[in-house]
Scaffold this motif. Structure first.
Motif, PDB file in Angstrom:
ATOM      1  N   ILE A 209      38.001 -61.219  10.473  1.00  0.00           N
ATOM      2  CA  ILE A 209      38.606 -61.688  11.725  1.00  0.00           C
ATOM      3  C   ILE A 209      39.230 -60.522  12.485  1.00  0.00           C
ATOM      4  CG2 ILE A 209      40.395 -63.174  12.702  1.00  0.00           C
ATOM      5  CD1 ILE A 209      39.996 -65.037  10.295  1.00  0.00           C
ATOM      6  N   LEU A 210      39.998 -59.704  11.755  1.00  0.00           N
ATOM      7  CA  LEU A 210      40.647 -58.556  12.382  1.00  0.00           C
ATOM      8  C   LEU A 210      39.601 -57.565  12.890  1.00  0.00           C
ATOM      9  CD1 LEU A 210      43.693 -57.988  12.713  1.00  0.00           C
ATOM     10  CD2 LEU A 210      43.529 -56.425  10.777  1.00  0.00           C
ATOM     11  N   HIS A 212      36.552 -58.212  13.814  1.00  0.00           N
ATOM     12  CA  HIS A 212      35.904 -58.786  14.998  1.00  0.00           C
ATOM     13  C   HIS A 212      36.784 -58.613  16.232  1.00  0.00           C
ATOM     14  CE1 HIS A 212      33.371 -61.469  17.356  1.00  0.00           C
ATOM     15  NE2 HIS A 212      34.450 -62.144  17.710  1.00  0.00           N
ATOM     16  N   GLU A 213      38.098 -58.823  16.064  1.00  0.00           N
ATOM     17  CA  GLU A 213      39.022 -58.634  17.179  1.00  0.00           C
ATOM     18  C   GLU A 213      39.028 -57.183  17.651  1.00  0.00           C
ATOM     19  OE1 GLU A 213      42.795 -59.958  15.830  1.00  0.00           O
ATOM     20  OE2 GLU A 213      42.297 -62.106  15.930  1.00  0.00           O
ATOM     21  N   ARG A 214      38.807 -56.242  16.717  1.00  0.00           N
ATOM     22  CA  ARG A 214      38.790 -54.819  17.060  1.00  0.00           C
ATOM     23  C   ARG A 214      37.435 -54.375  17.601  1.00  0.00           C
ATOM     24  NH1 ARG A 214      43.447 -56.009  16.144  1.00  0.00           N
ATOM     25  NH2 ARG A 214      44.855 -54.985  14.668  1.00  0.00           N
ATOM     26  N   HIS A 270      43.434 -49.762  14.373  1.00  0.00           N
ATOM     27  CA  HIS A 270      42.323 -50.228  15.185  1.00  0.00           C
ATOM     28  C   HIS A 270      40.986 -49.564  14.841  1.00  0.00           C
ATOM     29  CE1 HIS A 270      45.637 -51.818  17.581  1.00  0.00           C
ATOM     30  NE2 HIS A 270      44.760 -52.573  18.219  1.00  0.00           N
ATOM     31  N   GLY A 336      48.038 -66.487  14.137  1.00  0.00           N
ATOM     32  CA  GLY A 336      47.267 -65.265  14.333  1.00  0.00           C
ATOM     33  C   GLY A 336      47.128 -64.451  13.063  1.00  0.00           C
TER      34      GLY A 336
END
Length: 364
Positions: A209-210, A212-214, A270, A336
């Motif tokens: 998830i993290l 994908h967000e990055r 990131h 989140g």
């Protein structure tokens, strides 16, 4: 089991079944271990290594045979239950026997570190073998090949000394399995182990998830998970050579504080390289805990009840692995991924307090 756990969901998806059916199938791999953990522990305490291992092989082979003979969904569910139960049955038996072969805490740390390398190898060998056979021959052939793997353990079992049960039946009749939980040391140890397992699960769940967000690619996310797995195996390879310099409680408490610090930093990272660095450090911390927990578990429980104590640990971890991803999903949606990392880090950091109290005071 690792091969079947990858192949069965793939076959379900190939048959156009939905994510819900796949989720049920995956959950059944942990349901069998929860149901049979205590009987496995009691049987190992009563009969030693060989008889429960034969039953474990029988369950695992039966699961593979059912999957090879039928591609129906219910057959896959039965295969998941049987292979999960058989693998856990064997694991409890092996862990109990390995701990009893050691003469002191240092040797127990070495034994469980070497033993901890086996799941890493299995999680590579099973899926890779299954994938190759599926691509070239098909699903049924893959299940047939996987079914042969547990049979190899029968050959190696010939080299394990047979135990002569002594006074175990009378000792177990003195109380129920749940009486073990009256021990504060065991309760603290199970809590610490659960926090360790939940940290592992939350990282596996949140990293995609993290990532994908990055904006990371699938290969980059897979590479980060690969770094984590290599770190876990590496620390377990190193521990046997430095075990004489370690104490279980200090390693566990230090690892939990390290996990808390890494989880605090993780959401701010990131780049893929920095995330891989965090994953590597996390793997070193989490990978060091399991050998220490198993060593302490054998120390704080009576000798004739080691199997039952390992069974309680197995039940807790399998229930956690079944339920926690559901809770992570709900919590991640509500607060989140970053906040969930911080919450879990705070819980693990707080868990270092009871971890420091686990220093052995007497042996069994």
């Amino acid at each position: 089991m690792a091969g079947v756990r990858m192949s069965a969901p793939l076959q379900a998806l190939h048959q156009k079944l939905g994510p819900g059916a796949v989720g049920v199938l995956m959950a059944l791999f942990a349901a069998g271990p929860v149901l049979l953990a205590l009987p496995a522990g009691r049987m190992a305490d009563r009969y030693g290594y060989h008889r429960p291992l034969y039953l474990a092989v029988g369950l695992s082979v039966s699961g593979g045979l059912i999957a090879a003979l039928s591609s129906q969904y219910l057959a896959m569910c039965a295969a998941a239950m049987l292979t999960g139960a058989g693998t856990n049955f064997g694991l409890i038996t092996i862990q109990r026997t390995a701990g009893r072969m050691a003469v002191d805490s240092t040797e127990r740390m070495r034994v469980f570190s070497w033993l901890g390398l086996a799941p890493a190898l299995a999680n590579f060998l099973g899926p890779v073998t299954a994938g190759a056979v599926i691509d070239h021959v098909g699903f049924r052939a893959a299940f047939g090949v996987l079914m042969l793997m547990p049979l190899a353990s029968l050959l190696f079992s010939r080299f394990v000394p047979r135990e002569t049960p002594v006074q175990t039946v009378q000792a177990q009749r003195a109380g129920t399995s749940w009486d073990l939980l009256r021990s504060p040391a065991l309760r603290h140890l199970l809590l610490v182990n659960w926090l360790h397992s939940a940290s592992w699960d939350v990282h596996t769940f949140l990293l995609p998830i993290l990532g994908h967000e990055r904006g990371l690619s699938a290969s980059a996310i897979g590479g980060i998970l690969g770094v984590f797995a290599v770190s876990v195996a590496s620390v377990r390879f190193v521990i046997p050579f430095i075990a004489h310099r370690l104490t279980e409680a200090q390693v566990v408490a230090g690892a939990m504080l390290s996990v808390a610090a890494i989880f605090a930093v993780y959401p701010f990272v990131h780049s893929a390289w920095l995330m891989a660095g965090c994953a590597g450090l996390l793997g070193l911390a989490l990978g060091s805990v399991q050998p220490m927990v198993m060593s302490m578990l054998h120390h704080i429980t009576p000798e004739h009840r080691h199997g039952e104590a390992i069974a309680f640990r197995s039940m807790a971890l399998n229930m956690s692995s079944t339920l926690m991803p559901l809770l992570f999903g709900l919590a991640g949606t509500a607060i989140g991924a970053a906040t969930l990392f911080w919450v879990m880090g705070a819980a693990v950091g707080a868990g270092s307090v009871p971890a420091r109290r686990l220093a052995p005071t007497s042996g069994h």
